[in-house]
Design an enzyme around this catalytic site. Structure first.
Site, PDB file in Angstrom:
ATOM      1  CG  ASP A  33      -7.039   5.142  -8.463  1.00 51.56           C
ATOM      2  OD1 ASP A  33      -7.326   6.334  -8.415  1.00 51.56           O
ATOM      3  OD2 ASP A  33      -7.058   4.471  -9.494  1.00 51.56           O
ATOM      4  CB  THR A  51     -11.481   7.862  -9.780  1.00 54.43           C
ATOM      5  OG1 THR A  51     -10.415   7.646  -8.850  1.00 54.43           O
ATOM      6  CG2 THR A  51     -10.914   8.127 -11.127  1.00 54.43           C
ATOM      7  CB  THR A  52     -12.358   8.478  -4.464  1.00 54.50           C
ATOM      8  OG1 THR A  52     -11.205   7.752  -4.808  1.00 54.50           O
ATOM      9  CG2 THR A  52     -13.028   7.835  -3.285  1.00 54.50           C
ATOM     10  CG  ASP A  65      -4.600   9.144  -9.820  1.00 51.82           C
ATOM     11  OD1 ASP A  65      -4.792   8.533 -10.888  1.00 51.82           O
ATOM     12  OD2 ASP A  65      -5.227   8.913  -8.775  1.00 51.82           O
TER      13      ASP A  65
END
Lengths: 535, 527
Positions: free
Chosen positions: A69, A102-103, A400
């Site tokens: 994550d 988020t990546t 997520d």
């Protein structure tokens, strides 16, 4: 040069203690910042997509986290560089806003910076680059809106939601049972969702984990799970139709806040005090009993005597329940949190269909299930797994997935994943670039190029030939004018993301592009870095 | 343009190949460490703590060894973690799980060097693990229906578990004890009601199982040493000076006479309390807290056996066993449930006097008294017995059993090999590697016993080519033998947990491509 001269020609110092400061100016500053941003993005790049790798992070106390994550990696990375910190912030704000991607957002920002560097080499002013990016991002976001699709779902037909959550989960270590986890996440969100207002309060979903068992044993509990057991080992382990008194006062003699002394100087006083004490305990228990409570949940501890009295009066009790859990229990059971015994009334009791204690494994681990609550709008996801790291990672992954499901309830639009949306945007931005007169045109083209880097990274991580694959997909999209073609990461044999059921939320994607552009603009505008060299 | 450092000082970052190597090597080092303890002829380790006293533990239990290691390598920590979980969940197989995970990683390392992507390896491992589980499921035996056979299964499982431990000399004796104890539980997995008491002295053979409950306490002086048809009140209450709990209260007097008065009142109060307790019509009183001399004397006068300062677990267990409730107030004698037992007496084990409760109301409880030459032996014996009890209690719930002695591994390896042949693509290499890792377990068992592992494993493999073969490694005779005849059994649940958690751990470590180590937290100088 940070040196100026006054009207008499004497130099004076603008920056104090100059030798202790390092200073970078102009193009050097920009280049250094870009390099730092790129370095952070490079770390995350290999974590993107379903075949992305994990990172092992060793914390300052030697604790190990293994995760994929983006937000978690950056959070725990302990960065020092200022620009790197900006990237960390970037991923965090994506996490707060959307919860997923988020990546992707960091990889996107890294690619934008890389392209900006090239433009700077050409001699284009950073501000013009920034402006070009701004225009391009607007084009991209609009295009996303255009290619997005709405899909219909309701409480009975939540298959589309499950599919989207599965896309999110497939990049995590839990992808072995992504189907069941996605279903759990969707059911949890639907249970607490307010479909009228299109809002979901994720605070109502509690995620608990316990080491042991398999990932497959993970379950959704329509109720609350508390990591506590009954205060007395001989209290009943199962209560049906419980009326719960939720207390924040201890079962102990009162401790007035004001300073006081009780002096015992005669035998009579000693006796009365003793009597009173006993009476006090008796009253407390009696009050709970009087209002009809069949279970007491208390934030504080019990005195031994009180504990026994409770047990004696057949009133099971749980002690040392944390504040957050107490609130959740109150919400779920429709009870009120009562701060004093005097204020207990039957109306303030919470109701639950079933409260039971369950034990796990060979060690004495027990947990309390509170189920069939009056107000079923609080659920718990209970995760089991082989080891602690696995559970932590599953928690993050479920979080997520929950966020994705929530976003879909807020906004039903989706775009296609697997890089399809990025490729479509890239085509759109490229086409739009020619319409802009002026230097910005170059920046806009650079933006289109940067958009390509996400599918490129996906292909690279999946062990495909990045350039070949990307160009093939791109030409396919352009030829057939269909924005559904993406990178075939799982080697299924088709590029059509509709068939592979790879969806992402529209707002998630839009937010990614907007946030990345914003941060890059901010970085580009910096032309002077003054730092204290001691750090 | 050189990049300024992104991380803080002292923080380090390892990437790609280097990171993978670091985690492989760490994990394999841990696996190799415990490898030599595997199997019936496995060796023990001495652990010396760095704490005060440099206490020494001698053990063969994987979980115990790993728990006491100070490990810096993050990947190694993952292995320690799975071993701990295995211990909590099924209680046995803590060494096997680490060894298997280590072997899986060793094979993976070879594959990675021959340029196969870790993700492909993971996919292969997953398929292989699933297939191996299926293979085991096909060959399980279930004797739940037949009580007699089930009991003999349990005996065999207990003996197999114990034979790798210090108790192997007397494994039949201990297996008998463990199985008896488990049968008393009647299907519950609550091992709390089996109490293990360690008393140095005598030999391991003198250990015995006692139905009933033994409390490691002394009877107060002048109180009866033997009570028949005892009525027991289990309590948790202050029997020293019963403090006034209202906050801020304190005694303040101005003359000696008043002190005497208050003291008298205090005594009176204690006497009241004792009388109330006596009103329950009991002849035995067990308290968790201290009993001072004065109330003790009162109890002795009344002919009641008073036991003080029983530890918390003892009290809970006693409550459980005798069916009494733990009381803290004594105002309503009629509604307090008292515990019952047929006989309380003081018994001597070695030099120590213990209190023995026999004929208890709830038949589940029992005590196992371990005797042995030294504390180290006793500690290790307790761990071994605990392992056996855990496995047995799990088996009672899930009665499927397998053969032991490397038999399950060979069965799995064969099926996995078949799968590898059928699978197209690079994954088949990983599947093949999985089967090699499985075979490493019988190899290690043979190696540890000083046998020619290459020869034996080859023989085994040949034998397993036939359907329904029961061959495994018989360490005692040093040859391949029929495991069913030798009575070497293992619980299915343990094997399954070993397989699944080892695969999970290997997968987790394989997925890592970067290790970021934060700067160690600095201790603040207390200057």
């Amino acid at each position: 040069m940070a040196l100026a001269f006054d009207e008499f020609g004497r130099p004076f110092i603008i920056l104090r203690e100059q030798d202790q400061k390092t200073r970078l100016r102009g193009i050097d500053a920009q280049k250094a910042n870009i390099a730092a941003g790129k370095a952070v993005a490079r770390i995350l790049r290999s974590s993107l997509g379903p075949k992305g790798m994990d990172k092992m992070l060793q914390g300052p106390d030697g604790d190990v986290t293994i995760t994929n994550d983006g937000a978690t990696i950056l959070e725990q990375m302990d960065v020092d560089n200022q620009i790197a910190k900006l990237m960390v912030e970037l991923s965090r704000s994506q996490d707060y806003e959307i919860g997923d991607g988020t990546t992707g957002v960091v990889v996107m920002a890294g690619a934008l910076l890389e392209q900006a560097e090239r433009q700077l080499d050409r001699g284009i002013h950073p501000i013009r680059v920034a402006e070009g990016y701004e225009m391009a991002s607007r084009v991209a976001v609009e295009h996303l809106e255009r290619i997005s699709q709405k899909f219909e779902f309701d409480v009975n037909n939540f298959e589309p939601l499950v599919q989207t959550c599965m896309t999110t989960l497939s990049s995590k270590i839990v992808n072995r049972c992504k189907r069941s986890l996605a279903e759990i996440a969707v059911k949890a969100v639907l249970a607490v969702a307010d479909l009228e207002r299109r809002d979901v309060n994720l605070d109502l979903i509690k995620i608990e984990g316990k080491v042991g068992g398999n990932l497959e044993d993970t379950e959704l509990i329509y109720g609350i799970l508390v990591d506590k057991d009954m205060s007395h080992p001989q209290m009943p382990k199962q209560i049906e139709d419980a009326h719960i008194a939720i207390l924040t006062c201890p079962f102990e003699p009162p401790k007035p806040k004001t300073k006081h002394k009780v002096d015992i100087d005669t035998v009579e006083k000693f006796e009365t005090l003793r009597k009173q004490e006993q009476q006090y305990f008796d009253e407390m228990v009696q009050k709970c009993k009087d209002v009809g409570a069949t279970l007491v949940i208390c934030q504080w501890g019990f005195d031994d005597e009180a504990n026994h009295l409770l047990m004696h009066r057949n009133l099971p009790a749980v002690r040392w329940v944390g504040g957050v859990e107490l609130e959740l229990i109150a919400i779920a059971t429709g009870g009120r949190i009562v701060p004093r015994f005097q204020e207990l009334t039957p109306g303030k009791l919470g109701k639950a269909g079933m409260v039971r204690e369950k034990s796990f494994g060979t060690t004495k681990e027990r947990m309390l299930y509170i189920e069939h609550c009056a107000n079923s709008k609080a659920v718990t996801i209970f995760i089991r797994g082989g080891n602690k790291m696995m559970i932590e990672e599953t928690k993050r992954s479920i979080h997520d997935a929950l966020c994705v499901a929530r976003n879909l309830i807020r906004n039903k639009s989706i775009v296609y994943g697997g890089g399809a949306a990025e490729i479509a945007c890239s085509l759109a931005v490229d086409a739009a670039a020619d319409k802009y007169p002026g230097v910005e045109q170059y920046a806009i083209r650079a933006f289109a190029e940067a958009l390509d880097s996400v599918p490129m990274a996906l292909a690279e991580n999946s062990g495909l030939q990045p350039i070949e694959t990307l160009s093939a997909v791109k030409s396919q999209q352009l030829k057939e004018n269909i924005p559904f073609y993406g990178i075939d990461c799982n080697d299924v044999g088709t590029n059509d993301m509709r068939e592979q059921n790879v969806f992402e939320t529209l707002i998630g994607k839009q937010q990614q592009i907007l946030l990345a552009t914003q941060v890059v603009k901010m970085i580009l505008k910096i032309d002077d870095v003054i730092s204290n060299s001691e750090y | 343009m050189p990049i300024d450092k992104i991380f803080k000082d002292d923080a380090s970052e390892e990437k790609g190949e280097r990171a993978r190597m670091a985690s492989f090597i760490g994990a394999m080092a841990v696996a190799d460490l415990v490898k030599s303890t595997l199997g019936p002829k496995g060796m023990d380790k001495i652990l010396q703590s760095t704490g005060r006293g440099h206490s020494v533990t001698v053990t063969n239990d994987g979980a115990t060894i790993l728990k006491s290691l100070h490990i810096d390598n993050p990947a190694a920590k993952v292995l320690v973690d799975i071993s701990k979980v295995q211990d909590d969940e099924v209680g046995d197989g803590t060494t096997s799980v680490v060894v298997l995970a280590g072997e899986l990683l060793r094979e993976a390392e070879k594959l990675v060097t021959s340029k196969i992507h870790p993700m492909t390896i993971i996919a292969g491992y997953r398929m292989a693990a699933e297939c191996a589980r299926e293979a085991l499921l096909k060959r399980v035996m279930d004797n739940k229906e037949n009580a007699e056979k089930f009991r003999s299964d349990l005996m065999k499982i207990a003996m197999t578990t114990l034979c790798s431990k210090i108790l192997s000399q007397d494994k039949e004796h201990f297996a008998e004890m463990a199985v008896d104890a488990i049968f008393r539980l009647k299907g519950s997995t609550n091992l709390e009601s089996i109490q293990i008491i360690k008393k140095p002295g005598g030999s391991l053979r003198d250990s015995f199982l006692d139905e009933g409950f033994i409390l490691d306490k002394k009877i107060g002086i002048g109180q009866p040493k033997r009570i028949e048809n005892a009525k027991i009140l289990v309590a948790n209450t202050a029997m020293d000076t019963d403090k006034v709990k209202i906050y801020g209260a304190r005694v303040r007097v101005d003359s000696m006479t008043k002190v005497a008065e208050i003291e008298g009142a205090e005594k009176e109060k204690m006497k009241d309390k004792v009388n109330k307790i006596l009103a329950h019509g009991i002849n035995c009183f067990v308290n968790r807290q201290l009993i001072y001399n004065f109330p003790e004397e009162l109890f002795a006068d009344a002919g009641v056996l008073a036991i003080e300062h029983a530890d918390f677990e003892g009290i809970e267990r006693l409550g459980l066993v005798t069916g009494g409730e733990i009381a803290s107030t004594f105002d309503n004698p009629e509604s307090v449930k008292l515990g019952h037992c047929k006989l309380i007496e003081e018994i001597m084990i070695g030099e120590d006097k213990l209190i023995h409760f026999s004929g208890v109301a709830m038949g589940q409880a029992c005590s196992i008294v371990l005797r042995g030459a030294s504390h180290h032996v006793l500690d290790e014996a307790e761990r071994s017995l605990h392992d056996a009890l855990c496995v047995l209690s799990q088996t009672v719930n899930d009665s499927r059993v397998l053969l032991g002695g490397g038999w399950p591994e060979m069965v799995m390896a064969k099926e996995v090999d078949e799968l590898a042949r059928k699978t197209a693509g690079k994954k088949s290499h990983a599947i093949e590697a999985f089967s090699r890792a499985l075979v490493a377990i019988p190899t290690t068992i043979a190696d540890n016993a000083g046998l020619d592992s290459a020869e034996l494993v080859a023989q085994l493999r040949a034998k397993h080519h036939n359907e329904g073969c029961n061959a495994g490694i018989d360490v005692i005779s040093g040859a391949v033998g029929d495991m069913e005849e030798r009575g070497i059994y293992e619980a299915f649940k343990v094997k399954q947990a070993v397989l699944l958690s080892a695969t999970e751990a290997a997968e987790m470590i394989l997925r890592v491509d970067e290790i970021i180590t934060c700067a160690p937290r600095r201790r603040e100088d207390r200057m």
